[in-house]
Enzyme design. Structure first.
Site, PDB file in Angstrom:
ATOM      1  N   GLY A 154      12.636 -56.636 -54.663  1.00 27.22           N
ATOM      2  CA  GLY A 154      13.540 -57.130 -55.559  1.00 27.22           C
ATOM      3  C   GLY A 154      13.105 -56.498 -56.699  1.00 27.22           C
ATOM      4  N   GLU A 211      13.667 -51.279 -55.538  1.00 28.32           N
ATOM      5  CA  GLU A 211      14.692 -50.951 -56.337  1.00 28.32           C
ATOM      6  C   GLU A 211      13.716 -50.106 -57.704  1.00 28.32           C
ATOM      7  OE1 GLU A 211      17.241 -54.135 -57.855  1.00 28.32           O
ATOM      8  OE2 GLU A 211      16.696 -55.099 -55.800  1.00 28.32           O
TER       9      GLU A 211
END
Length: 454
Positions: A154, A211
């Site tokens: 995340g 990410e």
């Protein structure tokens, strides 16, 4: 405490930042009076219906696993991605009660009473598995075919990915730790909770949410050009380890199981090219979830769309799909991400419908300025204060009251996007996140009906 992923700062410079009114009739609630069509279980369908369940949603939003059953969402989903698993500075999957770094209490320690339990049975002190993990196991029992994947990383927890995958030895150790913790279910002992095999069978695969490999993410997340090849090697290592574990289980007399492997991937072409050898990684992935939102965010000085299906000279769902296809991704492995939240601005000047106008900053919201759940935006749309605007050609909607603007997907937009998935022969739809939907699952129902229009 670091933010978890209420911002998927994904596109900013070539990379943005941060993770509608209701013009359709609300569907029937998920109870015994629901129509037979609403009761259909699509978990055997080819098209995937994926929703992210947030670990922390059980607190401020009081969104429990049981709510997925009560809303009817569980009967319509094929996959639940549990957000998130963290990566340690040493490059291992881990669960630790460090504020901002882990929450075993929510994951598997917290006792659930009968009123909030999927099967109406309260947790006991002596059972080794409680919390969200145990409720997910119960949800799977009630909905055979539903799969649960652990999503790693995340926005906030991608910090140590680059280090964890930088050498073959580190990749092997990292992957082994993740499979051991989540697939084999060997949880850290926490009083009577946890232990060897405590969570075995809860998770059916791994979702990699780094990410971003090879390009910028959150400020404290390092990246290097080597991430691109290392990401490919990481996915190969995961595929090898998961398949090897499945074979080992079969040799022990268990039924052979396929553990799924997926990822959340970006929309910006520069980020795709910096971090992903598309043809190679798609051989090992069962599917990837395309970023279909946060094209523009509440930190920007001009209001804009955040999740348009089409857009000229701008980010859009269609652009993202085409960019992945052009790089060699199979259409049936591309799952389109859709938001169950909106991005908002206040102090919007310039008149008109409020779009593409200057503003003074993120709009006030219930949980985080500039970010609001669909269920709250539905209330604004029904209040009479906001007007609903639609760009029917480009497939997006927004609310504007003359001062504040919210760009979002309502059920009408979601259904249109689901129909697009069918028309393009894509792999399905994903939503971030399930706790943003209404109590009767309007968003999931709209997507489900759109995917059925074939």
């Amino acid at each position: 405490m670091r933010r978890r992923i209420l911002a998927r700062l994904a596109i900013a410079t070539c990379a943005t930042s941060l993770p509608v009114s209701l013009l359709v009739t609300a569907p029937a609630s998920a109870d015994s009076s629901s129509s037979q069509n609403d009761k259909k279980n699509h978990q055997s369908d080819d098209l995937r219906r994926i929703g992210y369940f947030t670990q922390w949603g059980v607190y401020g939003r009081d969104f429990q696993v049981q709510d997925l059953d009560k809303s009817g969402a569980a009967a319509r989903l094929t996959h639940i991605n549990y957000a998130f698993g963290n990566v340690s500075p040493e490059g291992k999957c881990f669960l630790d009660s460090v504020p901002g770094e882990g929450d075993p209490w929510a994951d598997y320690v917290r006792p659930i009473d009968a009123a909030n339990s999927v099967d109406g049975v309260a947790d006991t002190y002596s059972q080794p598995l409680a919390g969200n993990f145990n409720q997910l196991a119960k949800l799977k029992e009630k909905h055979p075919g539903l799969k649960v994947l652990i999503s790693l990383g995340g926005w906030s927890w991608s910090t140590h990915f680059s280090h964890a995958v930088s050498t073959p030895a580190k990749r092997k150790a990292f992957v082994k730790s993740c499979v051991d913790l989540y697939i084999k279910g060997n949880l850290p002992q926490d009083g009577t909770r946890g232990g060897e095999g405590a969570a075995a069978g809860v998770f059916d695969g791994i979702d990699v949410d780094w990410e971003w490999p090879g390009s910028s993410g959150e400020d404290d997340t390092p990246y290097t050009p080597a991430d691109k090849k290392n990401f490919t090697a990481l996915i190969r290592e995961f595929r090898t380890e998961l398949d090897g574990y499945a074979k080992a289980q079969q040799k022990q007399g268990q039924q052979r199981k396929h553990y799924e492997l997926s990822a959340f991937v970006p929309t910006a072409p520069a980020k795709i090219d910096a971090g992903f050898e598309v043809r190679k990684i798609m051989r090992d992935f069962d599917f990837v979830n395309l970023q279909g939102y946060d094209f523009h965010v509440s930190g920007e000085k001009t209001t804009n769309q955040q999740s348009a299906l089409y857009a000229k000279d701008d980010f859009s769902v269609n652009q993202t799909v085409n960019d992945w296809l052009r790089r060699g991704a199979p259409a049936d492995k591309l799952v389109v991400g859709m938001p169950l939240y909106g991005q908002g601005w206040t102090g919007v000047s310039g008149g008109g419908d409020g779009l593409h106008q200057p503003n003074t900053g993120p709009a006030p919201a219930k949980h985080q300025a500039g970010y609001e759940d669909y269920k709250e935006l539905k209330k604004l749309a029904a209040s009479g204060t906001y007007k609903v605007y639609r760009d029917k050609k480009n497939g997006h909607a927004w609310l504007f009251d003359g001062n504040s603007l919210w760009t979002y997907d309502d059920p009408k937009v979601l259904r249109t996007k689901a129909e697009y998935v069918v028309d393009r022969g894509l792999g399905g739809a994903m939503v971030w996140s399930l706790d943003g939907d209404t109590a009767d699952g309007e968003g999931i129902r709209a997507i489900d009906r759109g995917l059925d229009d074939d």
